[in-house]
Design a protein around this motif. Sequence first.
Motif, short mmCIF file in Angstrom:
data_model
loop_
_atom_site.label_atom_id
_atom_site.label_comp_id
_atom_site.label_asym_id
_atom_site.label_seq_id
_atom_site.Cartn_x
_atom_site.Cartn_y
_atom_site.Cartn_z
N GLU A 86 85.19 55.53 48.08
CA GLU A 86 85.14 55.04 46.47
C GLU A 86 85.87 54.94 45.74
O GLU A 86 85.06 54.94 44.09
CB GLU A 86 83.04 55.71 45.76
CG GLU A 86 82.07 55.65 47.10
CD GLU A 86 81.76 57.01 47.27
OE1 GLU A 86 81.51 57.86 46.31
OE2 GLU A 86 81.74 57.07 48.75
N SER A 124 77.65 51.45 51.80
CA SER A 124 76.27 51.47 51.32
C SER A 124 75.31 50.88 51.79
O SER A 124 75.35 49.25 51.65
CB SER A 124 77.15 50.25 49.47
OG SER A 124 76.31 49.76 48.43
N GLY A 135 81.25 48.04 51.93
CA GLY A 135 81.79 49.24 52.32
C GLY A 135 82.91 48.72 52.87
O GLY A 135 84.32 49.15 52.76
N ASP A 190 73.59 56.63 54.22
CA ASP A 190 75.59 56.71 53.86
C ASP A 190 76.90 57.48 54.54
O ASP A 190 77.41 58.50 53.54
CB ASP A 190 75.22 56.85 51.80
CG ASP A 190 75.84 56.73 51.40
OD1 ASP A 190 76.47 55.57 51.54
OD2 ASP A 190 76.02 56.43 50.06
N GLU A 219 75.60 51.08 40.53
CA GLU A 219 76.50 51.05 41.74
C GLU A 219 77.43 51.56 42.58
O GLU A 219 78.46 52.55 41.94
CB GLU A 219 76.63 49.41 42.01
CG GLU A 219 75.62 48.17 41.89
CD GLU A 219 76.81 46.77 41.64
OE1 GLU A 219 77.12 46.84 42.57
OE2 GLU A 219 76.45 45.47 41.06
N LYS A 220 77.28 51.59 44.21
CA LYS A 220 78.36 52.96 44.28
C LYS A 220 79.57 52.97 44.55
O LYS A 220 80.79 53.25 44.14
CB LYS A 220 78.05 52.86 46.01
CG LYS A 220 78.97 54.05 46.30
CD LYS A 220 78.16 54.60 47.88
CE LYS A 220 79.31 55.22 48.77
NZ LYS A 220 79.23 55.58 50.36
N TYR A 221 79.88 50.98 44.03
CA TYR A 221 81.45 51.10 43.72
C TYR A 221 82.08 50.62 42.60
O TYR A 221 82.65 50.01 42.59
CB TYR A 221 82.42 49.91 45.30
CG TYR A 221 82.18 51.22 46.81
CD1 TYR A 221 83.15 51.28 46.61
CD2 TYR A 221 80.89 50.21 46.89
CE1 TYR A 221 83.23 51.74 48.34
CE2 TYR A 221 81.03 51.58 48.32
CZ TYR A 221 82.43 51.73 49.13
OH TYR A 221 82.22 52.76 50.31
#
Length: 560
Positions: free
Chosen positions: A275, A306, A313, A343, A464-466
């Motif tokens: 990430e 994700s 992802g 995940d 958000e993850k990214y």
Amino acid sequence: MFQTVDGWLKTSGQIFINEKGQEVLLRGLGVANWLNPEGFLFGGAPFGGVMGRFARSCEFDRGRTMDQFVAELCGPSYQKKFWKQWVDNYFAEADIRKMKEQGFNSVRFPLDARLLLEEEPGYHFIEEHFQFLEHYLDLCEKYGMYVILDMHAACAGQSAVSCDNGVDNQPHLFLDEEGANRTIRLWQELAERWADRWIIAGYDLLNEPISLPEFDCLIPELKAFYDRLVTAVRQVDQKHILFIQGNRFANRLDIFDHDYDPEYHNWAICTHCYETFPDLALFGPILEKRAQWNVPVWMGETGGSSPANPEAGSTWMAVTFEMMMEYHISYNIWCAKALEGVDAAYSVSFCSPDPKGWRQIVDYCAKGTAKPGYAKAIKIFDELLENIKLENCTEQIDRVAAMLRRPGIRVLASGYDTDQEYSGTWPYALYCGYRREDRMHLVYEPGYMPNDLGGLAMMNPHPEKYGDYPHIWLRLEEGDCASYTVREAKEPVSVRLHGMAAGENQIRVSEGEKIIFEGSVPVSNEITAIPAGKTGSGERVVIKIEAVSGSVVLKTVEFC
């Protein structure tokens, strides 16, 4: 470069070479959850669980707590049979063959010390499990897959999080002399037994030691331990590569302040990456250390995933792993197999057994709710054992394409190749700083509110993850250009651009000297798909997109 599994692997300056002197870039998968189960990879407790100065191992989050709950739910005799069947079903010859067919050339075996060395006074090695691993080494040799042995769960625990299978979240390896001594003795045993096995690329000596910042005070102990361990291993094995990780989940490089293998200089820096923006902010410090010690770099754990936005992802992997190849950094993806929807960047996935029943088991372990009866629990775990067999799994074809940059990928236009031609004159940068050194005109997706809270980022109501990454597009002004790679194209590949323009424009797409498309991006405030010709075939095919006139905004470049 990717398939040359041919005899002993060793370091040569900043690259790996095989016995013929050919460069080898390791592209592999880690067999997570196999010998060192982790709850989050099959729907148990989330990764990390409780992270703090002291916390006993949590419910259903690691191998030793899973032992306890399988015995509680199904009985001790079933528990013993379950784990034997688990390791046989989870990773078998068919899985190794599939990895090879997918295009990987290496595999990382995460080891749990307690499976090889009894947790009792003295040094009592478990011969049955050494023979078991020997069998898997034979299979990897049969299919031409280099093996990296990874001490994922060392004696006493080294990470202070659940993945080290410790009795609590403390790095006892660096606090208790006995744990350090036992880990060194175990590595000596492994190295002495397999000193002559060329299929083993090397030894990943410790996984993610002292991962939490509060344990940075133990960095001197970590460096001293590595020095002791390398000396001990080299007494019995002078051939295998030694992979060495730093602290804070193998992200930090502070420990690399001396040559860890001065006599044989056959070692590599091992880092982990998740990430993080794929640009020089990530790779610069790694490349600097690589040059300082003249050793290769192996990204021993990485992966893009994700569940909320699967494409984020995959596009992250397509760009990040291509940069690793450009910089001659080998990589290993975490992981080969996991529960569908968790995940992780798995290449194949298995289904949850009886979802309602499985939820009851997880809730019993985590919350103390009603316990299912023995018969029901055994039925559910038996179903799990069937589901994890490769024949019952689903291959993640699109995700594997992203992992290996093959046809079928969609690349964010902002993730252009940095070792091929690109040109821009934009003197500014986005708030996030992504690729600010390149002077390419990056823009945010229309309507997207960037994460510009700085030190107050935790207040973002929709994290958000990214982060901003999936929402960063590329604007090409007149005279600008960007290049993109697709690898292992066995036949011509169709190119499709996804973009928009505010006014008249003309773009050109070329492969080398050959123009494969000339035309325009439709004037629109919505993204449009633009067929942009076909490439040739080859191990690496590179296209260049130029703005001949006007201005265009590109979201993605698709090779299909």
